[in-house]
Design an enzyme around this catalytic site. Structure first.
Site, mmCIF file in Angstrom:
data_model
loop_
_atom_site.group_PDB
_atom_site.id
_atom_site.type_symbol
_atom_site.label_atom_id
_atom_site.label_comp_id
_atom_site.label_asym_id
_atom_site.label_seq_id
_atom_site.Cartn_x
_atom_site.Cartn_y
_atom_site.Cartn_z
ATOM 1 N N ASP A 174 -43.622 17.440 30.079
ATOM 2 C CA ASP A 174 -44.183 17.052 28.789
ATOM 3 C C ASP A 174 -43.612 18.041 27.768
ATOM 4 O OD1 ASP A 174 -46.053 15.929 26.873
ATOM 5 O OD2 ASP A 174 -47.152 17.816 27.102
ATOM 6 N N LEU A 175 -43.648 17.700 26.503
ATOM 7 C CA LEU A 175 -43.031 18.565 25.477
ATOM 8 C C LEU A 175 -44.059 19.419 24.730
ATOM 9 C CD1 LEU A 175 -40.410 19.274 23.855
ATOM 10 C CD2 LEU A 175 -41.039 17.404 22.316
ATOM 11 N N ASP A 176 -44.916 18.730 23.957
ATOM 12 C CA ASP A 176 -45.854 19.452 23.085
ATOM 13 C C ASP A 176 -46.861 20.239 23.927
ATOM 14 O OD1 ASP A 176 -44.810 18.344 20.649
ATOM 15 O OD2 ASP A 176 -45.882 16.487 21.065
ATOM 16 N N THR A 233 -45.801 23.222 19.804
ATOM 17 C CA THR A 233 -46.077 22.249 18.746
ATOM 18 C C THR A 233 -47.487 21.661 18.815
ATOM 19 O OG1 THR A 233 -44.731 20.887 20.190
ATOM 20 C CG2 THR A 233 -43.797 21.415 18.041
ATOM 21 N N LYS A 239 -54.749 15.531 23.148
ATOM 22 C CA LYS A 239 -53.499 15.996 23.764
ATOM 23 C C LYS A 239 -52.886 14.917 24.651
ATOM 24 C CE LYS A 239 -54.205 20.954 23.616
ATOM 25 N NZ LYS A 239 -54.435 22.182 24.400
ATOM 26 N N GLY A 240 -51.606 14.678 24.462
ATOM 27 C CA GLY A 240 -50.892 13.700 25.283
ATOM 28 C C GLY A 240 -51.099 12.260 24.846
ATOM 29 N N ARG A 246 -50.148 8.657 18.663
ATOM 30 C CA ARG A 246 -50.608 8.949 17.301
ATOM 31 C C ARG A 246 -51.782 8.064 16.899
ATOM 32 N NH1 ARG A 246 -45.966 8.368 13.179
ATOM 33 N NH2 ARG A 246 -44.978 9.624 14.784
ATOM 34 N N SER A 278 -42.401 12.594 26.947
ATOM 35 C CA SER A 278 -43.345 12.950 25.873
ATOM 36 C C SER A 278 -43.843 11.707 25.146
ATOM 37 C CB SER A 278 -42.626 13.866 24.867
ATOM 38 O OG SER A 278 -43.378 13.992 23.675
ATOM 39 N N ALA A 279 -45.087 11.775 24.665
ATOM 40 C CA ALA A 279 -45.646 10.674 23.870
ATOM 41 C C ALA A 279 -45.180 10.720 22.427
ATOM 42 C CB ALA A 279 -47.173 10.759 23.913
ATOM 43 N N SER A 280 -44.509 11.808 22.038
ATOM 44 C CA SER A 280 -44.192 11.991 20.615
ATOM 45 C C SER A 280 -42.928 11.260 20.180
ATOM 46 C CB SER A 280 -44.030 13.477 20.304
ATOM 47 O OG SER A 280 -43.611 13.633 18.965
ATOM 48 N N LYS A 301 -49.390 7.347 27.802
ATOM 49 C CA LYS A 301 -50.225 8.064 28.775
ATOM 50 C C LYS A 301 -51.680 7.769 28.426
ATOM 51 C CE LYS A 301 -46.824 11.823 28.526
ATOM 52 N NZ LYS A 301 -46.545 13.224 28.169
ATOM 53 N N GLU A 310 -47.571 19.240 32.822
ATOM 54 C CA GLU A 310 -48.383 18.668 31.739
ATOM 55 C C GLU A 310 -49.497 19.610 31.294
ATOM 56 O OE1 GLU A 310 -49.311 16.538 29.621
ATOM 57 O OE2 GLU A 310 -47.968 14.852 29.858
ATOM 58 N N ASP A 311 -49.781 19.600 29.989
ATOM 59 C CA ASP A 311 -50.925 20.381 29.488
ATOM 60 C C ASP A 311 -52.113 19.489 29.129
ATOM 61 O OD1 ASP A 311 -49.715 19.230 27.203
ATOM 62 O OD2 ASP A 311 -50.597 20.757 25.910
#
Ligand code: BG6
Ligand code: MG
Length: 224
Positions: free
Chosen positions: A10-12, A18, A46-47, A50, A115-117, A146, A170-171
């Site tokens: 995952d990214l953020d 971020t 988180k995850g 938007r 990532s979901a972003s 997700k 993942e966070d």
């Protein structure tokens, strides 16, 4: 049991700091709408995509808004979030991340971002790590978000590995659920209390050796 051949990140909040920027931008929107929104509430975002994040905030304030207004608010938040991204550089990488990614590659593992972003590509470019990855799947992919497993499953397809051969880092609780639903191993990055559904939880990447992660899953698998 199959050996691990790939790591999907995952990214953020996992690779880049971020997650704080997402929170600050949502907090500004919630304040504008006069909706109480805490760091604890933010864990639920988180995850999450938007629009789903906006809906959680609106539900905290028991508000229902028409589609057009929801889109306008989501765009407003995204504009504020992207103002933070303008100053992003390699210093936003979380501690130990670069060494961990390089360590994965030295072991011959394929690595991907899931990532979901929708801004994932830009974040990877600004922080200078885009070129390390064999595949990137982001929030622009036409798949369910997700906690559905699809973002990670597309990543395994792009890497040419089976889900059982991949470990996801993942966070977010939604991301751990996504990895497990897809048949992948899940490593939580953060607090054990919050990410207890993961197969393994690490506080972050600093001092963590990818070979140790592989050994962990190899021993689990051989002991059934
Ligand atoms: C996830 C974040 O990575 O991306 C969420 O954890 C965020 O907080 C989601 O809402 C979507 O990001 P974006 O940049 O497309 O609004
Ligand atoms: Mg995250």
């Amino acid at each position: 049991m199959l050996p691990i051949k790939a790591c999907i990140f995952d990214l953020d909040g996992v690779l880049v700091d971020t997650a704080t920027y997402h929170f600050l931008a949502w907090k500004r929107l919630a304040d504008m709408l006069d909706i109480a929104f805490t760091l604890e509430d933010n864990e639920r975002l988180k995850g999450v995509s938007r629009m789903a994040s906006l809906d959680i905030i609106l539900s905290l304030g028991r508000r229902e808004l028409p589609e057009g207004e929801r889109l306008r608010l989501a765009e407003l938040k995204n504009g504020w979030y992207r103002e933070y991204l303008a100053a992003l550089d390699e210093s936003a990488l979380l501690p130990g991340v670069k060494d961990f990614l390089l360590g994965c590659k030295a072991l011959g593992l394929s690595i991907a971002v899931g990532s979901a972003s929708k801004s994932a590509g830009e974040v990877l470019e600004s922080t200078g790590i885009r070129g390390l990855f064999d595949a990137v799947v982001d929030g622009n992919a036409p798949v369910p978000p997700k906690p559905a497993p699809d973002i990670f499953l597309v990543a395994t397809e792009k890497l040419g590995v089976r889900p059982q051969e991949a470990v996801v880092f993942e966070d977010a609780e939604a991301g751990i659920e996504a990895a497990l639903a897809g048949g992948m191993a899940a490593v939580g990055v953060g607090s054990l209390e919050r990410l207890s559904r993961a197969n393994l939880v690490i506080p972050g990447f600093e001092g963590v050796d990818p070979a140790g992660i592989l050994r962990h899953f190899a021993s689990k698998r051989s002991s059934g």
